[in-house]
Structure formats: C-alpha cells, structure tokens
Design an enzyme around this catalytic site. Structure first.
Site, PDB file in Angstrom:
ATOM      1  CB  ILE A   1      -0.942   0.083   1.230  1.00 52.92           C
ATOM      2  CG1 ILE A   1      -0.344   0.121   2.639  1.00 52.92           C
ATOM      3  CG2 ILE A   1      -2.254  -1.305   0.920  1.00 52.92           C
ATOM      4  CD1 ILE A   1      -1.259   0.426   3.689  1.00 52.92           C
ATOM      5  N   GLY A   2       1.835   0.793  -0.301  1.00 53.15           N
ATOM      6  CA  GLY A   2       3.153   2.171  -0.426  1.00 53.15           C
ATOM      7  C   GLY A   2       3.974   2.247   0.317  1.00 53.15           C
TER       8      GLY A   2
ATOM      9  N   GLY B   1       6.429  -0.163   1.140  1.00 50.32           N
ATOM     10  CA  GLY B   1       7.839  -0.794   0.235  1.00 50.32           C
ATOM     11  C   GLY B   1       7.514  -2.242   0.249  1.00 50.32           C
TER      12      GLY B   1
ATOM     13  CE  LYS C   1       9.995  -5.465  18.794  1.00 50.80           C
ATOM     14  NZ  LYS C   1       9.894  -4.370  19.718  1.00 50.80           N
ATOM     15  N   GLY C   2       6.467  -3.763  13.382  1.00 50.30           N
ATOM     16  CA  GLY C   2       6.381  -3.234  12.402  1.00 50.30           C
ATOM     17  C   GLY C   2       6.130  -1.357  12.551  1.00 50.30           C
TER      18      GLY C   2
ATOM     19  CD  GLU D   1      -1.535   1.225  12.961  1.00 52.24           C
ATOM     20  OE1 GLU D   1      -0.649  -0.225  13.008  1.00 52.24           O
ATOM     21  OE2 GLU D   1      -2.429   0.634  12.562  1.00 52.24           O
TER      22      GLU D   1
END
Ligand SMILES: Cc1cc2nc3c(=O)[nH]c(=O)nc-3n(C[C@H](O)[C@H](O)[C@H](O)COP(=O)(O)OP(=O)(O)OC[C@H]3O[C@@H](n4cnc5c(N)ncnc54)[C@H](O)[C@@H]3O)c2cc1C
Lengths: 741, 327
Positions: A467-468, A470, A694-695, A698
């Site tokens: 969704i942009g 990468g 990890k992410g 957000e």
C-alpha cells in the site's frame, strides 16, 4: 473492518509458540541496508496501475445517489426517469426507510460514461421526510437529544482497572487533572476509493483500491451469497488507505451487482466529497486524565476517561498507552462512545493510540512542569520493562530508553525552556517530546511461496498488498539475501487472492508477517539447493554458502557452481511454501519510539511553525532503511498536519459537513514540513520471528502530534490541549494565559 | 456538470456580443481555476462559456505616461515575476506571489482574480440555498463562521477572497470595463459592492460587461507598498486576514497612507480612520495600535471569527512598519 476486530488483529494472536528454530543473524548483507524501491520507477513515471487506471473497452461507470440529510425517512424512490435516460444501463434502489447520515446510499446508476451516470442521478426522485438529527457529540449527549440508533446515544465501550485508584491518589503528593481533545480526521487518501467489477459466467473479479484483498473477497462473497472460491480480488498499486480500505465497501458491492445486472464491467471512483463523507474517519476524543505522583516524580495513580465519537459507529478505545507505557500500580479506565448522525468512524492509522497518546503525553508534560521536573527525566523515572505499567508480562525487546537517549542528544534537549514559556519576544521557540507504544508483532500463519524456475528466475509470492510501504522491495530483498541473489533477480507477485493468504496491510502487521514468511520459504529453498550443490561439489551441505549468485564451499570458495547452472538441473520449477511461525508465549511484543519536536510560535498571529522533528524508533530489525525512513516521514507529516490543520467541520444547523474538499479540509503541504531526522535503535528482537523485525506502519504517526503540542507548550507556557492548533485557538489560549486563567 | 456551449471569441467586441446575447446565462472564463470548481460543484450552471483566452493582446503589463496597464488575462505568475512591478509596487508583487500555488498562479489571471467568487463554504455547496444563491438565509450568520466577515456583512457574511484586490485598491487602481455601450473606467474601490446593494454579486459589473484591464497610477517617488497575508498554512491558502498598505515615507513616518484589508469583509476593506490618524506621525507599533482603534470598533465578529480582529492588528502593523524599513 470494525475497529475492535482491527485492534484484535493488531495485538496479534495470543503468543503460544516455541522459540523460532532459525534465529536471526546479527548482520545481513542486503537486509537493513537502504534499498531503492523495486517498483519506484513505475510509480514515479505514472505507469504503475492503480485501480483508478483500470479500464475495459465495454466498461460502464457507476455513480451513487446519496442522502443530503443527516437523518430522514425515505418514503419513496422513483427510478423511472433515470432508467429511461439514453446511455443508462442499470439503476438500483439501495435504500428505503430511515437514512442516518449525510452521504448514505439511496440509489445507484451504471451508464456508458460518468456524465450520463451523473445526469441520471439527478433524474431519480426521492421523497425524503427530514427527521431530527444530531451531528456533534455535545448535542448528542444533551437531554432529550434525538436518538441516532434505537438505543441511547452514549454507550460504555471499555473499562479497565488495576491496583486501587483511591489508594493511589491518597499516596500522591501532587494530584493533577487535565482534559485533551482531538478533532475528527478524514483519511483523505490521494487515490479515492475505487472498484471495478467484472463477471465471467459465475466468477467475479474485482479490482479494488484496498488494503485487504482477502477481506474484500470474503465480504463480497457474503454480501452476494456466493462461495469465496468464485470471487477473485486484485489490487496492484494503491494511493493510500490509512485504515479506510480494510473491507468490502458498500460501493464495491454495488458495482458487483451492477456488473452482474448489465453483464459488463462496472467501475466506480468516489469523489473527494464522497471520500470525506462516507468511507470513514478518525473518531474525535475528549479525554480527561487525572494523575497522582510523588514529588520525586513517581507515578502513583492514573485515571483515564474518554468520550469518543465515531458518528454512526463506535469511537476509538484510546487507553492502551496509559495502561502500558509508564510504571504505575493504580490505573482506572472508562471509555464511552457518543453516536451522531455522521459517517461511521473507521480504523485510522494507529486508531486510539494517536488520540490516547496526545492526551497522555500532554498530561505527562504538564505534570512534569507541575512537579518541576525535566519532562524526559519524569518519563525515565517511570520506565518499565514489562507491560501493564510494570505489572504484566515482560517485553520481548524494548528500546524506548535508547530512543530517549538518541533523540535528546540529536535535538539538543538542553536547549529547551527550563520552564514552559520562559522565552522572550513575539516569536517563541520551544522543544517537546512524546513517547510511543504500539503492537506490530505480526500475524502467525501468514503464507508466502518461493518459486525457482529452471532458467534461474525466482518468484516471491504472497497474497499481501503493497500500500505504498515498500512490501515488494523487502520481499525481494529477503528472498535475495537468503538465496545469495540480488533484489532485481526476484520477481515479486502480490495483490491477488489467488496467491497464498496474507493478512490485511494495516495494524503495522505486514512486514513482521510477510517478511518472515518469505524468509521461511527462502530458507527451505536454500536448504534444498544446498543439498543438490553438496552432491555436485562433494562437500557437506552444511558447508555450502549461497552468495554472489553462486553456491560454494565455505572452506574453498573456488569450489562453486553458479545459481543458474545449479537450478537448470531441477526436474521442474520448485515451489517452497513458507509460513510466518508463532511467537513464543510469555512475552509481550511491542514497538516503541520517541519524537522530539522544535517549534516556533508567532504570538501575534497564532501561527505555529514546526522547525525540526527528531524521530527515534525501535522496531526490532530494520528491513530497508530507505523505506523505513520514508515511513517515518509520512507518519510525521500526518501528525503535524492533524496537529495544526485537519478537522472535519460540521454544521449543527444543517447537519452537514461544510468542508468536504481539499481546499477547506486543510492538509499540510510540503512547505509546512520541517527538517525531519528519522533514526532507529538497531536491535534485533531475539524471538519474535526468524528476522527479528517488528512493524513500522503506525508507530511514527502516534507521538508526532503530541510532541508538537508539547513543544508549543514549552514555547508559550500554555498547553492548548486541543488539536488542530489553528491560529484562532492559539490566540485564545495566549489571551487566556495573559488573563491568568 | 450541466452541458454547456463553448465559444472562443477573437475580439473583445465578439466576447461582449456573446455576453449580451446570452442574457445572463453566459459566464466568462479566463484561467478557469475558480470558474471550473464552481461549475463542477453545480454552483453555477451556465448555458455558454466564453473563453477569453482566445482574444489576443489582453495579457500584458505596460507602462506609459498614464500609469501601468495590466491586461485582464495577465497571469498572476507573470505579474509576480515582473521586474518593474517588483521595483515600483513591491506590495503588488508580494500579493501575487502569495496567492494559491505555483500551478494556480501559472494559470490564474488578474481579471479572474478580481472577479472571482467568494469561498464561503455554504455558498460553494450547491445543496445550500443561501442568500447569495437566491435563498432566504445566510447560513454563516449562526453557523460555522471562522473564515467569515467581521466587517460589512449584514445580510451575507462572505469575505472577498482576492489577494490582488486589496492591494490594487490601496494603489488607487482603476478598472477599465468594456460593454456594448463602450468602455468605462472606475476606481477599483468602487468596482466592489456590499451585499446590501446586491447580495448576488460582489461587484457592479452588468451582465454584459467584462474587465479589460487594470490601471495603476505611476508610482510617486518615495511611495512604497507592502502586503502581509496571514494564513493557516504556509501555502495554498486564502488569507485569514491580509493587509495591503501604501505610503509615502517622510522622516520616520508616512505623509500619506492607504490601508486596505483582505479576508475580513465582502469587499476590500479600507481603513479610512486609521489612514487619517497615521498621517505625518512617527510610525511605531504603538501608533498603529492607536490608529486602528476607531476602525476596529466597527468590527462585528461572529461567534467563531473574533480572532480576526487581533490578526488585523498584527497584519497592519507588520505591513506598515515594513514600509519604513531600509530597502
Ligand atoms: C485551491 C485554490 C486556492 C486559491 N487560492 C487563492 C489565493 O490564495 N488568493 C486568491 O486571490 N485567489 C486564490 N484562488 C482563486 C483563483 O484561482 C485565483 O484568484 C485566480 O487568479 C483566478 O483567475 P482565473 O483566471 O483562473 O479565473 P476564472 O476561474 O477564469 O474566473 C473567475 C471568475 O471571474 C470571472 N472573470 C474572469 N475574467 C473576467 C473578466 N476579464 N471580466 C469579468 N469577469 C471575469 C469568471 O466569470 C469567473 O466568475 C484559489 C483557487 C483555488 C482553486
């Protein structure tokens, strides 16, 4: 997607696995380095295919007629004139009975072009009986307010407590209470929502601007009453979602029906106004925090009360940061939602955490000032290494302390006004900071394949969506790293429900879900190739290294075979199925960060300029430094934008949103952006997955508004406690301060 | 958007003839940056669009003994970039440069800027039957009015959004208006009209008239101008409040002064009392504050726009003080 479902997904399945069998090495050759996006050229040259670009020769265009009323009874809908307009191929009635917000669907048209469809909408006659409504939380909570649903307008959505809050306050030497407010923010994606539906016999293919192809597939199957096996959803490129594109949208179901009825592909592209009214928003909040502390800065009690508004749907739970970030034995949380006749809120990039952090971090800053403490020291004083404020389970890794150290040094924390508002002159400068926590552990069970063709070409395949952020690039990098190839050697295939399952691209889940799955598949592939090479080179498989597009003996590198030559001998193309494994139980998996902002406030005009933001994040291993940095810049851009400008403005007298366009719904421009310094605490989570990452989707969005508001406080000595901090509010706060209130 | 006819006249006379024939059902289009948003929203639904860009010779800036003539089709970007304007009318150059974004300045014209329609969010919503569109009420009066007028509202609380208009009024500009009856010249200050006069329009143009050019008197020696625009964001924003000032510097003060505000009233708002009290006195922040008092007493803020009164003081002070700053 219901926000609760989103949060559940973001928190992740209850960790229950064992330690991963293939621990991540400390250092990689490609992973973690700055790799340009594999699809960057396509995007910047305008050749990447977005849903807006999808076109078929016989395609029809759909438009939806929407209620201009916040609340009304639709007594009758007369479609006949629209049906008779030349060029109109189908008209659908979508609603009779009560409509509950401005923008609710009434009817839809499919026509040979957009203009005809638009004209047809004007020919649909709707008999509305306007009903009383409420569009602002204050009005909705008032006695005798018209009801939005059949139940009461206010509903409790969350409560939590630990320790004994009364005792906590009794132990406090200083007690302090403040209320913070955040406005409703619209997702305002660059690419508005869009879908194209096309049937081949009983099989439906939908191109959708979505963050969640599998959710759209399942939602469409359910809405249309057909098996999931008959629905295929494709999303190649997307111009932003931020949480508004996580389900099968109403308009997507409509085009699927129109396509069925007409036997032709049907496309819908929502207008900016529809995007502003009908496809989600970040709920507003009004959060009161009361805290108690000892004079040395030890927190003894935190009470948190949130009144949130998500229009027709529930607002956001925002208490998680207050529950988790700081050591505090006694905590009490109560959260309420208020319903109004406005479009339903939806998950919006770090739902709840953004608003909750604005309140908590503002509160920490103000309490520090009250205690006469350095706000950063105050936070350090209440540091924890386990969740639930030091009363829960231990974090698998937590680098927040390092974020503090690095950030303070890079921004020059000692330059701040020791007392808020100490500065002089018409233009005042100040520094502020805020801490961040989020989940971002990823979803066990995520699938990815590595496919090795006999000509040496390699595919990395997963039903995820880029969704942009990468995704394509790190999939290529992880596969290349593991197989000893270069990112350009890997063809990445994603964005199609015919590929192996992957979760929504939201919740900061994608990288810690998809990358480990690709790694797992690639490790299996490497293992298999090592076995073949071992025979060819007559060395033990364990001694075979994959690097530089070769397989070779680690003790005698010249004893080698080219990757291409080796795979030529495969009987057929070889497919390796990878899966993101479970996380070991007994640990909490979270991401952390701290933002430090410097601002200048013009005390005569009320204008705030953000001069610099230093953002330090701890996300385990960084997969690609370049895209990670751009993720941080994007998060800060949105954070500054909502801190200073963004707000859905509603008119209680008419029940309408008055700024459903990008001229009056103001978003920060590049000229409003400061120098941004994105930094990472380079640590590798020892057990979260086979890469230790990890992410990051957000985290950078979470503390940025709060850091800016705190810097404003440091500059002028009055905390606005409300975003957006527009000149009218800044001037009002400054005058209030002068008047000594 | 409703279907419409399109015409590309080659001369002003042809354009006027089309206008006259259409009997109020035609609109003029210059850059189209404002007009098209109105048409797309269904706020205006013309039968005929007259594209002025096809008329040669209307996009020029020329200086002669009468003054400086700025053709209606001169783009805002070329006005901002013009070296003579920069030198003689620094305020005008600044106003042009402050407007919208580079893309809009490249397309938008001076004539379109001076004749643009208000940005009031009730007016711009085709579903709201407000007074300016022929309805019976002003939704801003008791609605969301943070961006609305603090002066001169009355029955309709729009602000005139143009950045060039207040500056050109401060420079004593004239407009040349063409119609089937010939040409007429008007001081720009008299070109604009309050809602009380005709709530449907913001100026005195008749349905068959168009603006051909703007003329500014030759700059007098020692006369300077400045434009200060206060907005919410750094760019791509209309003025919350702007101050356009002109003055002849003598000693530490101004021997004459013009102070015109943008963003605060349905027309460029001239502060006559302020101008009079400034004359001949030594310029200082205190003097400006004092001089503004009488004019500011006439402000009638609505519920959400009282902050604009404070902004007026900041903008006017900054603009005036900049006049005496060494070049
Ligand atoms: C996002 C956005 C931001 C903007 N920001 C600003 C800003 O900060 N400041 C500002 O001043 N403006 C701003 N504008 C408004 C507008 O773009 C500019 O004012 C521009 O200069 C208008 O010129 P145009 O040639 O495009 O006008 P057009 O759109 O062609 O015309 C505007 C109006 O004037 C009429 N008209 C045009 N030419 C003539 C003429 N010669 N005689 C009589 N009537 C005529 C048209 O019929 C129409 O009603 C903004 C617009 C947008 C969309």
């Amino acid at each position: 997607m219901k926000k609760n479902a989103y949060l559940k997904m973001a928190i992740g399945n209850k960790p229950q696995g064992k330690e991963t069998s293939t621990p991540a090495p400390a250092e990689f050759k490609l992973i973690g380095k700055p790799t340009p996006r594999v699809d960057g050229k396509l995007v910047v040259t305008g050749r990447a295919m977005y849903t807006h670009d999808i076109f078929f020769k016989d395609m029809l265009y759909a438009k939806i007629l929407r209620s201009p009323y916040a609340s009304a009874e639709v007594a009758a809908v007369d479609l006949s004139a629209a049906q008779n307009l030349p060029g109109v191929k189908a008209v659908l009635k979508l609603k009779e009975g009560r409509v509950k917000y401005e923008g609710e669907q009434i009817a839809a048209v499919a026509a040979v072009n957009e203009k005809t469809a638009e004209e047809a909408l004007k020919l649909i006659k709707v008999d509305y009986k306007a009903l009383p409504y409420v569009v602002t939380p204050d009005k909705a909570m008032a006695d005798g307010a018209p009801r939005v649903h059949d139940s009461a307008n206010v509903e409790k959505i969350n409560e939590y407590s630990r320790g004994n809050i009364d005792q906590g306050f009794a132990e406090a030497e200083v007690t302090f209470e403040r209320t913070y407010k955040t406005a409703i923010e619209i997702h305002q994606t660059a690419e508005t929502h869009a879908s194209v539906a096309k049937w081949d016999e009983d099989e439906l293919t939908v191109w959708d601007s979505t963050q969640a192809i599998f959710n759209v597939r399942d939602g469409l199957a359910e809405a249309l009453g057909i098996p999931e096996t008959k629905v295929r959803v494709i999303k190649m490129y997307m111009g932003g979602g931020f949480g508004s594109k996580l389900d099968a949208n109403e308009h997507t179901i409509v085009v699927a029906k129109l396509a069925k009825e007409t036997g032709r592909p049907v496309k819908i592209t929502l207008s900016r106004k529809e995007n502003s009214l009908c496809v989600g928003n970040r709920p507003s909040t009004q959060i009161t925090i009361k805290g108690g502390a000892r004079k040395d800065g030890t927190l003894t009690a935190l009470s948190f009360r949130n009144t949130t508004c998500g229009g027709l749907d529930s607002g956001d739970q925002c208490s998680e940061p207050t529950i988790d970030v700081y050591k505090c034995p006694n905590v009490k949380v109560e959260e309420f939602t208020v319903f109004t006749n406005t479009g339903a809120g939806r998950a919006t990039r770090a739902p709840g955490h953004v608003q909750g952090t604005f309140a908590l971090e503002g509160f920490m800053e103000e309490l520090a000032a009250e205690l006469g403490l350095d706000p950063l020291e105050f936070r350090r004083k209440n540091y924890t290494t386990s969740n639930e404020g030091g009363t829960g389970i231990v974090y698998s890794s937590k680098g927040l302390d390092k974020c503090y150290d690095i950030g303070a040094q890079k921004i020059g924390w000692t330059r701040r006004n020791l007392k808020p508002g100490d500065g002089q002159g018409k233009k005042r400068r100040g520094l502020g900071m805020a801490s961040q926590i989020w989940w971002g552990g990823g979803v066990p069970g995520t699938l990815a394949d590595i496919k090795i063709h006999r000509d040496g070409s390699v595919e990395a395949v997963s039903g995820t969506q880029d969704i942009g952020c990468g995704t394509r690039t790190y999939m290529a990098t992880v596969a290349a790293e593991t197989l000893g190839l270069e990112p350009q050697d890997i063809t990445v295939k994603i964005g199609d429900t015919v590929y192996p399952w992957a979760p929504i691209s939201g919740g900061s889940l994608t990288a810690p879900s998809v990358a480990p799955a690709v790694r797992d598949a690639a490790l299996q592939a490497a293992e298999h190739l090592r076995g073949i090479a071992a025979k060819k080179l007559s060395v033990p498989a364990a001694d075979i290294v994959l690097a530089d597009k070769k397989l070779f003996d680690k003790n005698k590198p010249e004893n080698s075979i080219a990757f291409k030559d080796l795979v030529k001998g495969l009987r057929r193309e070889a497919v390796f199925h990878g899966e993101r494994g479970p996380m070991p139980a007994g640990f909490a998996y979270n991401t952390f960060g701290a933002h430090f902002a410097e601002v200048e406030v013009d005390t005569e005009t009320g204008r705030i300029s953000v001069l610099k933001v230093v953002a330090v994040h701890e996300i385990g291993r960084v997969l690609n430094r370049l895209t990670a940095e751009s993720q941080v810049v994007g998060g800060i851009t949105q954070g500054i934008s909502t801190a200073l400008f963004e707000e859905r403005v509603l008119d209680e007298n008419t029940g309408k949103m008055v700024n459903p366009n990008l001229q009056t719904y103001k978003i920060a421009t590049s000229m409003d952006m400061p120098e941004i310094v994105p930094l990472f605490v380079d640590l590798v989570d020892p057990r979260i997955n086979n890469l230790g990452n990890k992410g990051l989707g957000e985290p950078p969005r979470i503390p940025s508004s709060a850091a800016v508001a705190n810097a404003v406080y440091n500059a002028v000595g009055v905390h606005l406690r409300e975003i957006p901090m527009t000149p009218d509010k800044v001037l009002k706060a400054l005058r209030g301060k002068e008047a000594g209130s | 958007m409703k279907n419409f006819q399109w015409t590309e006249p080659q001369t002003i006379e042809q354009a006027i003839a089309w206008l006259a024939k259409a009997n109020g059902k035609a609109v003029l289009m210059a850059g189209g940056t404002d007009l098209f948003t109105e048409m797309k929203e269904g706020v205006v639904e013309p039968d005929l669009v007259i594209d002025l860009k096809s008329i040669p010779g209307l996009a020029s800036i020329q200086k002669d003994k009468d003054g400086v003539h700025i053709g209606a089709l001169t783009t805002v970007a070329s006005l901002a970039a013009d070296a003579m304007i920069k030198l003689d009318y620094a305020g005008l150059s600044a106003a042009a440069g402050s407007l919208a974004t580079p893309q809009l300045r490249n397309v938008g014209t001076v004539g379109g800027n001076l004749c643009q329609r208000p940005r009031c969010w009730y007016y711009r919503d085709a579903q709201m039957d407000c007074r300016k569109k022929g309805g019976s009420q002003c939704f801003a009066a008791k609605g969301r009015n943070k961006y609305h007028a603090i002066f001169g509202g009355g029955i309709c609380h729009i602000v005139y959004p143009s950045d060039l208009a207040p500056m050109l009024v401060a420079l004593d500009a004239q407009v040349t208006i063409s119609s089937p009856r010939g040409e007429r010249n008007l001081p720009l200050a008299e070109f604009y009209s309050l809602p009380a006069k005709n709530v449907r329009r913001e100026n005195v143009l008749a349905p068959d008239e168009l603006v051909r050019e703007v003329k500014i008197p030759l700059a007098k020696k020692g006369t300077r101008s400045a434009y200060v625009k206060l907005k919410e964001r750094e760019t791509w924003d209309f003025a919350l409040v702007s101050a356009a000032v002109r003055g002849t510097v003598s000693g530490g003060g101004l021997s004459d002064a013009a102070v015109v505000l943008g963003g605060v009233a349905p027309i460029p708002w001239r502060l006559g009392k302020t101008e009079a009290s400034l004359k001949g006195k030594k310029l200082s922040q205190a003097l400006v504050k004092e001089a503004l008092r009488a004019d500011l007493q006439e402000a009638r803020p609505l519920e959400e726009n009282g902050y604009k009164v404070e902004l007026v003081e900041a903008a006017v002070t900054r603009a005036l003080l900049s006049l005496t700053r060494p070049l």
